[in-house]
Write a protein that holds these residues in place. Structure first.
Motif, PDB file in Angstrom:
ATOM      1  N   SER A  28      24.082 -46.317  23.255  1.00  0.00           N
ATOM      2  CA  SER A  28      22.724 -46.377  22.717  1.00  0.00           C
ATOM      3  C   SER A  28      22.016 -47.592  23.295  1.00  0.00           C
ATOM      4  CB  SER A  28      22.742 -46.434  21.188  1.00  0.00           C
ATOM      5  OG  SER A  28      23.403 -47.591  20.740  1.00  0.00           O
ATOM      6  N   ILE A  29      20.707 -47.538  23.281  1.00  0.00           N
ATOM      7  CA  ILE A  29      19.877 -48.621  23.814  1.00  0.00           C
ATOM      8  C   ILE A  29      19.883 -49.790  22.827  1.00  0.00           C
ATOM      9  CG2 ILE A  29      17.500 -49.243  24.429  1.00  0.00           C
ATOM     10  CD1 ILE A  29      18.873 -47.503  26.525  1.00  0.00           C
ATOM     11  N   SER A  51      13.103 -46.263  22.986  1.00  0.00           N
ATOM     12  CA  SER A  51      13.159 -47.261  21.924  1.00  0.00           C
ATOM     13  C   SER A  51      14.590 -47.680  21.638  1.00  0.00           C
ATOM     14  CB  SER A  51      12.551 -46.688  20.644  1.00  0.00           C
ATOM     15  OG  SER A  51      11.208 -46.366  20.856  1.00  0.00           O
ATOM     16  N   LYS A  52      14.716 -48.769  20.905  1.00  0.00           N
ATOM     17  CA  LYS A  52      16.016 -49.270  20.498  1.00  0.00           C
ATOM     18  C   LYS A  52      16.793 -48.199  19.732  1.00  0.00           C
ATOM     19  CE  LYS A  52      18.271 -53.147  18.307  1.00  0.00           C
ATOM     20  NZ  LYS A  52      18.152 -54.459  17.723  1.00  0.00           N
ATOM     21  N   ASN A  53      18.073 -48.116  19.990  1.00  0.00           N
ATOM     22  CA  ASN A  53      19.032 -47.194  19.371  1.00  0.00           C
ATOM     23  C   ASN A  53      19.015 -45.783  19.951  1.00  0.00           C
ATOM     24  OD1 ASN A  53      20.115 -49.178  17.649  1.00  0.00           O
ATOM     25  ND2 ASN A  53      18.460 -48.845  16.193  1.00  0.00           N
ATOM     26  N   PHE A  54      18.131 -45.488  20.909  1.00  0.00           N
ATOM     27  CA  PHE A  54      18.099 -44.149  21.512  1.00  0.00           C
ATOM     28  C   PHE A  54      19.461 -43.850  22.135  1.00  0.00           C
ATOM     29  CE2 PHE A  54      17.073 -40.846  24.528  1.00  0.00           C
ATOM     30  CZ  PHE A  54      16.089 -40.112  23.888  1.00  0.00           C
ATOM     31  N   PRO A  55      20.047 -42.673  21.813  1.00  0.00           N
ATOM     32  CA  PRO A  55      21.376 -42.347  22.345  1.00  0.00           C
ATOM     33  C   PRO A  55      21.322 -41.695  23.732  1.00  0.00           C
ATOM     34  CG  PRO A  55      20.714 -40.670  20.780  1.00  0.00           C
ATOM     35  CD  PRO A  55      19.603 -41.702  20.817  1.00  0.00           C
ATOM     36  N   LEU A  83      22.675 -51.121  27.347  1.00  0.00           N
ATOM     37  CA  LEU A  83      23.451 -50.101  26.643  1.00  0.00           C
ATOM     38  C   LEU A  83      24.503 -50.759  25.757  1.00  0.00           C
ATOM     39  CD1 LEU A  83      24.008 -47.494  29.485  1.00  0.00           C
ATOM     40  CD2 LEU A  83      22.443 -47.311  27.546  1.00  0.00           C
ATOM     41  N   SER A  84      24.668 -50.208  24.564  1.00  0.00           N
ATOM     42  CA  SER A  84      25.690 -50.710  23.648  1.00  0.00           C
ATOM     43  C   SER A  84      26.550 -49.547  23.175  1.00  0.00           C
ATOM     44  CB  SER A  84      25.045 -51.403  22.452  1.00  0.00           C
ATOM     45  OG  SER A  84      24.574 -50.457  21.526  1.00  0.00           O
ATOM     46  N   PRO A  87      27.059 -46.537  17.685  1.00  0.00           N
ATOM     47  CA  PRO A  87      26.878 -45.085  17.599  1.00  0.00           C
ATOM     48  C   PRO A  87      25.570 -44.703  16.901  1.00  0.00           C
ATOM     49  CG  PRO A  87      28.515 -45.804  16.013  1.00  0.00           C
ATOM     50  CD  PRO A  87      28.105 -47.027  16.795  1.00  0.00           C
ATOM     51  N   THR A  88      24.809 -43.861  17.571  1.00  0.00           N
ATOM     52  CA  THR A  88      23.558 -43.358  16.999  1.00  0.00           C
ATOM     53  C   THR A  88      23.459 -41.860  17.237  1.00  0.00           C
ATOM     54  OG1 THR A  88      22.271 -43.769  19.021  1.00  0.00           O
ATOM     55  CG2 THR A  88      22.369 -45.557  17.393  1.00  0.00           C
ATOM     56  N   VAL A  89      22.589 -41.209  16.477  1.00  0.00           N
ATOM     57  CA  VAL A  89      22.299 -39.784  16.652  1.00  0.00           C
ATOM     58  C   VAL A  89      20.793 -39.594  16.665  1.00  0.00           C
ATOM     59  CG1 VAL A  89      24.455 -38.931  15.619  1.00  0.00           C
ATOM     60  CG2 VAL A  89      22.463 -39.322  14.164  1.00  0.00           C
TER      61      VAL A  89
END
Length: 148
Positions: A28-29, A51-55, A83-84, A87-89
């Motif tokens: 995720s971003i 945006s932040k957290n985009f997978p 990238l991190s 985990p995101t959805v």
């Protein structure tokens, strides 16, 4: 399998590495407003911003860049430093109900729309537990999200 050797050799010589893992490399971003580019490098055209957290699914790497694919199947390149492994959805359906428990009869806490992103906390068979913007937990039917 002989036909694959020239392709793999070509990719190896170009500096692109392929994941051989059966599990997808989901990332995720970790920064707001990251550019997704046509090719690896800051001199290449910006295709879109995320945006932040985009997978993303990481398809390969070249230098300090990652070749990524989003939930709509679009691909591009992102600097790997953005990238991190958080985990995101993302909601891939027109809308999704947010539930208090992982079942269809649980009280509805609200709804989400196509493209909404959530931090992923847990997966239980057909359901994913996410964190809402206010920090509270909610459950979403797994078939309605991408990235889990």
């Amino acid at each position: 399998m002989k036909w694959m050797y020239p392709i793999l050799l070509s990719l190896s010589l170009s500096g692109v590495t392929l994941s051989t893992s059966a599990q997808e490399d989901m990332r995720s971003i970790n920064y707001e407003g990251v550019n997704v580019r046509e090719k690896a490098g800051t001199s290449h055209q910006i295709l879109w911003r995320v945006s932040k957290n985009f997978p993303f699914k990481v398809m390969g790497q070249q230098g300090g860049w990652s070749h990524v694919k989003d939930f709509e199947g679009d691909t591009g390149w992102v600097s790997s430093r953005y990238l991190s492994k958080t985990p995101t959805v993302i909601i891939k359906n027109t809308f999704a109900n947010l539930r208090a428990q992982p079942n269809k009869t649980a009280p509805k806490l609200g709804s989400a729309k196509y493209g909404d992103v959530f931090l992923l906390k847990d997966v239980q068979k057909e359901w994913v537990k996410v964190t809402l913007p206010d920090g509270k937990p909610a459950w979403i039917f797994r078939q309605l999200v991408w990235g889990s």
